[in-house]
Design an enzyme around this catalytic site. Structure first.
Site, short mmCIF file in Angstrom:
data_model
loop_
_atom_site.label_atom_id
_atom_site.label_comp_id
_atom_site.label_asym_id
_atom_site.label_seq_id
_atom_site.Cartn_x
_atom_site.Cartn_y
_atom_site.Cartn_z
N PRO A 9 -101.51 6.04 -83.21
CA PRO A 9 -100.07 5.84 -83.35
C PRO A 9 -99.67 4.44 -83.82
O PRO A 9 -100.24 3.45 -83.39
CB PRO A 9 -99.52 6.11 -81.94
CG PRO A 9 -100.69 6.04 -81.04
CD PRO A 9 -101.89 6.43 -81.84
N ASN A 10 -98.69 4.45 -84.68
CA ASN A 10 -98.03 3.25 -85.21
C ASN A 10 -98.84 2.51 -86.26
O ASN A 10 -98.32 1.59 -86.89
CB ASN A 10 -97.61 2.29 -84.08
CG ASN A 10 -96.59 2.91 -83.17
OD1 ASN A 10 -95.57 3.39 -83.64
ND2 ASN A 10 -96.87 2.96 -81.89
N ARG A 17 -94.10 -4.77 -89.36
CA ARG A 17 -93.74 -5.72 -88.31
C ARG A 17 -95.01 -6.34 -87.74
O ARG A 17 -96.11 -5.89 -88.02
CB ARG A 17 -92.96 -5.02 -87.19
CG ARG A 17 -91.51 -4.72 -87.57
CD ARG A 17 -90.71 -4.22 -86.37
NE ARG A 17 -90.76 -5.15 -85.25
CZ ARG A 17 -91.33 -4.87 -84.07
NH1 ARG A 17 -91.89 -3.71 -83.86
NH2 ARG A 17 -91.33 -5.76 -83.11
N TYR A 22 -101.20 -8.12 -86.88
CA TYR A 22 -101.89 -7.09 -87.66
C TYR A 22 -101.98 -7.39 -89.16
O TYR A 22 -102.52 -6.58 -89.91
CB TYR A 22 -101.19 -5.74 -87.45
CG TYR A 22 -101.16 -5.32 -86.00
CD1 TYR A 22 -102.34 -5.05 -85.32
CD2 TYR A 22 -99.96 -5.23 -85.30
CE1 TYR A 22 -102.33 -4.68 -83.98
CE2 TYR A 22 -99.93 -4.85 -83.97
CZ TYR A 22 -101.11 -4.59 -83.31
OH TYR A 22 -101.10 -4.24 -81.98
N ASN A 73 -109.83 4.24 -84.72
CA ASN A 73 -108.94 3.25 -84.11
C ASN A 73 -107.85 4.06 -83.41
O ASN A 73 -106.87 4.45 -84.05
CB ASN A 73 -108.35 2.32 -85.16
CG ASN A 73 -107.45 1.26 -84.52
OD1 ASN A 73 -107.11 1.35 -83.35
ND2 ASN A 73 -107.08 0.25 -85.29
N ALA A 76 -102.81 2.60 -79.44
CA ALA A 76 -102.43 2.51 -78.02
C ALA A 76 -103.15 3.54 -77.16
O ALA A 76 -103.37 3.30 -75.96
CB ALA A 76 -100.92 2.66 -77.88
N GLU A 97 -115.72 2.46 -82.58
CA GLU A 97 -114.34 2.07 -82.28
C GLU A 97 -113.99 0.82 -83.09
O GLU A 97 -114.79 -0.13 -83.13
CB GLU A 97 -114.26 1.76 -80.78
CG GLU A 97 -112.94 1.25 -80.28
CD GLU A 97 -113.02 0.84 -78.81
OE1 GLU A 97 -114.15 0.57 -78.31
OE2 GLU A 97 -111.96 0.76 -78.17
N HIS A 99 -110.76 -2.02 -83.86
CA HIS A 99 -109.41 -2.55 -83.65
C HIS A 99 -109.18 -3.70 -84.62
O HIS A 99 -110.05 -4.58 -84.77
CB HIS A 99 -109.23 -3.04 -82.21
CG HIS A 99 -109.36 -1.93 -81.23
ND1 HIS A 99 -108.40 -0.96 -81.09
CD2 HIS A 99 -110.37 -1.59 -80.40
CE1 HIS A 99 -108.81 -0.08 -80.20
NE2 HIS A 99 -110.00 -0.43 -79.77
N ARG A 106 -105.93 -10.26 -75.79
CA ARG A 106 -104.53 -9.85 -75.64
C ARG A 106 -104.22 -9.45 -74.19
O ARG A 106 -104.90 -9.88 -73.28
CB ARG A 106 -104.23 -8.74 -76.66
CG ARG A 106 -104.42 -9.24 -78.11
CD ARG A 106 -104.06 -8.19 -79.13
NE ARG A 106 -102.64 -7.86 -79.05
CZ ARG A 106 -102.08 -6.84 -79.71
NH1 ARG A 106 -102.83 -6.07 -80.48
NH2 ARG A 106 -100.79 -6.61 -79.60
#
Ligand code: CA2
Length: 142
Positions: A9-10, A17, A22, A73, A76, A97, A99, A106
């Site tokens: 998601p996103n 943004r 990112y 990836n 969330a 995986e 990211h 973070r």
């Protein structure tokens, strides 16, 4: 070698943004980047993105018997989804995986990765390059 690149998601909002976290490149740029290195490395590929947990589960299940590995990836859902973890375990394909950001640096809530428990390797904090590193790892692993 056929790989599924699966994004959560996103990630379709990349470049719009939070460029400090990112980067400024868009999701279309990510798709083009993946396509370029797959052609260079001789990898057949599919790229999927879903904003839904079930969409990620469906894509993982659809890879069964069709793909040789998964670069994922989960965004969330990394930090919340036992369903994604179970789907990765169910298909038992080698999964890596990825990211874009350095999740270990973070927030506390990003420090757990359920999906990572079913992955053979994790690349985090390398930006888009992490996707290539994951593909190269799976290629070398065979
Ligand atoms: O660093 C990564 O790749 C993440 O998987 C990205 C996720 C985040 O929830 C993970 O903890 C780490 C977020 C994906 C996209 O987020 C955006 C937010 C705003 C604008 C553009 C993308």
């Amino acid at each position: 070698m056929k790989l599924l690149f699966l994004n959560g998601p996103n990630l379709n909002m990349l470049g719009i943004r939070e460029p400090d976290i990112y980067g400024r490149k868009t999701y279309a740029d990510l798709e083009a980047f993946i396509g370029d290195f797959c052609r260079e490395l001789g990898i057949e590929y599919e790229i999927r993105q879903s904003n839904y947990e079930g969409g990620l589960v469906d894509a993982i299940q659809a890879a069964y018997g069709k793909m040789d590995g998964i670069v994922i990836n989960p965004a969330a859902y990394t930090h919340t989804s036992v369903a994604v973890l179970d789907a990765l375990k169910a298909v038992a394909l080698p999964a890596v995986e990825v990211h874009i950001s350095a999740v270990s640096e973070r927030e506390d809530f990003r420090q757990i990765s359920y999906a990572g428990m079913a992955c053979v390797k994790t690349y985090a904090g390398y930006g888009f390059d992490g996707y290539r590193m994951a593909a190269e790892y799976l290629l070398e692993r065979g």
